[in-house]
Design a protein around this motif. Structure first.
Motif, mmCIF file in Angstrom:
data_model
loop_
_atom_site.group_PDB
_atom_site.id
_atom_site.type_symbol
_atom_site.label_atom_id
_atom_site.label_comp_id
_atom_site.label_asym_id
_atom_site.label_seq_id
_atom_site.Cartn_x
_atom_site.Cartn_y
_atom_site.Cartn_z
ATOM 1 N N VAL A 197 0.833 -1.203 0.000
ATOM 2 C CA VAL A 197 0.000 0.000 0.000
ATOM 3 C C VAL A 197 0.865 1.249 0.000
ATOM 4 O O VAL A 197 0.583 2.223 -0.715
ATOM 5 N N THR A 198 1.936 1.220 0.792
ATOM 6 C CA THR A 198 2.830 2.391 0.826
ATOM 7 C C THR A 198 3.442 2.629 -0.545
ATOM 8 O O THR A 198 3.491 3.765 -1.056
ATOM 9 N N THR A 199 3.869 1.541 -1.177
ATOM 10 C CA THR A 199 4.464 1.684 -2.518
ATOM 11 C C THR A 199 3.436 2.205 -3.528
ATOM 12 O O THR A 199 3.726 3.095 -4.352
ATOM 13 N N ALA A 200 2.188 1.658 -3.443
ATOM 14 C CA ALA A 200 1.159 2.084 -4.394
ATOM 15 C C ALA A 200 0.770 3.548 -4.189
ATOM 16 O O ALA A 200 0.612 4.303 -5.156
ATOM 17 N N VAL A 201 0.607 3.978 -2.916
ATOM 18 C CA VAL A 201 0.224 5.367 -2.651
ATOM 19 C C VAL A 201 1.315 6.329 -3.100
ATOM 20 O O VAL A 201 1.043 7.369 -3.720
ATOM 21 N N LEU A 202 2.589 5.966 -2.777
ATOM 22 C CA LEU A 202 3.697 6.826 -3.217
ATOM 23 C C LEU A 202 3.758 6.894 -4.744
ATOM 24 O O LEU A 202 3.977 7.974 -5.315
ATOM 25 N N SER A 203 3.542 5.753 -5.403
ATOM 26 C CA SER A 203 3.556 5.759 -6.878
ATOM 27 C C SER A 203 2.421 6.625 -7.420
ATOM 28 O O SER A 203 2.607 7.380 -8.395
ATOM 29 N N LEU A 204 1.215 6.510 -6.790
ATOM 30 C CA LEU A 204 0.075 7.311 -7.243
ATOM 31 C C LEU A 204 0.331 8.808 -7.066
ATOM 32 O O LEU A 204 0.055 9.618 -7.956
ATOM 33 N N ILE A 205 0.878 9.172 -5.892
ATOM 34 C CA ILE A 205 1.160 10.595 -5.643
ATOM 35 C C ILE A 205 2.191 11.114 -6.630
ATOM 36 O O ILE A 205 2.032 12.198 -7.217
ATOM 37 N N LEU A 206 3.255 10.337 -6.842
ATOM 38 C CA LEU A 206 4.294 10.776 -7.785
ATOM 39 C C LEU A 206 3.722 10.883 -9.207
ATOM 40 O O LEU A 206 4.059 11.824 -9.948
#
Length: 503
Positions: free
Chosen positions: A130-139
């Protein structure tokens, strides 16, 4: 981007959990199989110490909660290792296998695994994923916003500014946006629009200059045409006034002729009776002078004189009543005198005068009017309206028919009266019914029709009596005129001729 991520993350986490549980089940099955093999010899030799030492290989796995071994067929407990279970949270899953030696079932082993480590591993994977997905989405969102700002928002703002400049009429500066995409094509279109507007404005300036040059000449022509139209209108009004006067005089003349015809019968009868009475009187005088008068002669003369007197009185009363009605109608027709009158009485008097002309035709006229309708209005003008409607029905609606019927009804509606005049004639075609109230409009032009009858009727009702008139017709069925008048006419009549006032 958020919606696909919200859909794919749970799906991926479910896939990870399913795979982990499958691996855990495989490990559980493998460990049970190992125990069933390594405990076969110690159980056969009944050496629990060796069995405990052998089971330590499997129990060293931190996921193992308990190892239980029983002998068969007596089902006695052989070994049991469960010291770790008290420190584990679960949930727990158990799996059993038979222990064989030489093809003979000698016992049963039960291995219980705790899923603490599996749940912790799944939670760790979930947090990491989830952390990886949220960071990817924000970026990704930041990157997209930067690209949109650079490639779309700023060029659109530039084009909006150029569009506002065109709307304000600033057409001198060209529009340029060095791009090969759709925004570049839009900028090229705006530039073409600017050039077209610039050309149009130049042409408009030339046209405006020409219009200014023509305006002076046009104003003088308009004044000249206006004077010519005023002169023509004055001539038309004069002709209309003369025709209206002739129409009124012709109607009054026709009425006089009808009254004269009606008077001829009772006066002729009176003359005949008077001549007979004169002869009888001379005969009586002669008999007296000769001394030959008898009682029977005197009695006969008295009876003859009484009958003659009755006939004379009846004829003279009829003539006097007819003359009185004619005087009243003639006064009303020749003036705009306002007075209170009963609608039924006024129309009965007018119908009696029209009876002489209608008697020569196969047409009948019926009045169905309540006796309590009282008006404070202009009976002469209302009588002229009634006369015009009757004459119009006879001349146009009922012409050529072997028989015909006209009916006039009235109904009081609050402070107004609704008068309906209808006939069962040929009717008025739909293409001309809207023109029947126009001055000089007639279907018998040159055949005695002036085209002013219904026009005068409309003007009298609208401008003097303060009412309205509406015509409806069905071809082959008849025509219906609905006249709505106030019970009290509005004000005094105008000093000028009301028939010539504009509608």
């Amino acid at each position: 981007m958020t919606v696909p991520a919200a859909i794919l993350i749970p799906y991926h986490l479910h896939t990870i959990e399913t795979a982990a549980q499958a691996r855990n089940a495989e490990d559980h099955n493998r460990l049970v199989e190992i125990l069933s093999v390594i405990l076969s010899e110690p159980l056969w030799q009944i050496t629990p110490e060796i069995a405990n030492i052998s089971s330590e290989v499997v129990y060293s796995d931190p996921r193992v909660a308990t190892i239980e071994v029983i002998t068969l067929p007596d089902r006695k407990e052989f070994i049991k290792n469960d010291t770790r279970k008290q420190t584990q949270k679960g949930p727990f899953t158990s799996m059993e296998r038979e222990i064989k030696h030489g093809g003979q079932v000698i016992g049963q082993v039960r291995l219980t695994l705790a899923e603490d480590l599996l749940q912790e591993s799944l939670a760790s994977d979930f947090r990491r994923y989830v952390t990886t997905a949220v960071l990817s989405l924000i970026l990704a969102i930041i990157f997209i916003l930067v690209v949109l700002q650079w490639r779309l928002v700023q060029p659109v703002r530039i084009l909006m500014g150029e569009s506002d400049r065109l709307a304000n009429g600033e057409l001198n500066d060209p529009i340029a946006l060095n791009r090969e995409d759709e925004l570049g094509h839009l900028a090229t279109s705006l530039e073409a629009t600017r050039q077209a507007l610039q050309r149009s404005f130049r042409e408009l300036e030339i046209k405006n200059q020409q219009l200014l040059e023509y305006s002076g000449t046009l104003e003088s022509k308009v004044r000249q045409r206006t004077q010519e139209l005023e002169t023509a209108l004055t001539n038309v009004n004069s002709a209309q006034a003369e025709l209206a006067r002739v129409e009124r005089m012709a109607a009054l003349g026709s009425m006089v002729a009808g009254v004269a015809h009606e008077l001829n019968t009772p006066l002729g009868n009176c003359l005949l009776v008077a001549s007979t009475l004169e002869e009888e009187t001379r005969y009586l005088v002669k008999m007296v002078e000769e001394g030959k008068m008898r009682r029977s002669d005197l009695t006969r003369y008295a009876a003859t004189a009484l009958d003659s007197t009755k006939l004379l009185l009846r004829g003279l009363q009829q003539s006097a009543h007819l003359v009185g009605d004619f005087k009243q109608v003639a006064v009303d027709q020749s003036s705009a005198q306002r007075r209170q009158f009963a609608l039924l009485v006024m129309l009965q008097e007018l119908t009696a005068l029209l009876h002489s002309s209608l008697r020569k035709t196969p047409y009948t006229l019926e009045l169905n009017i309540p006796a309590d309708i009282q008006l404070d209005s202009y009976p002469g003008l209302l009588g002229q309206v009634f006369t015009n409607l009757v004459n119009n029905a006879v001349a146009h609606g009922l012409e050529g028919q072997e028989e015909g019927h006209m009916c006039c009804t009235a109904e009081k509606q609050d402070e107004q009266v609704m008068i309906v005049f209808e006939d069962n004639g040929k009717g008025i075609p739909a293409d001309i019914i809207n023109r029947i109230f126009e001055p000089f409009f007639t279907t018998k032009f040159g055949q005695g029709g002036s085209g002013l009858g219904l026009s005068i009727t409309f003007n009298i009702i609208s401008n003097v009596l303060g009412g309205s008139i509406h015509a409806s017709s069905v071809v082959g069925v008849g025509t219906r005129f609905e006249i709505k008048l106030p019970l009290i006419a509005p004000g005094e009549p105008e000093p000028s001729n009301p028939l010539l006032s504009k509608r």
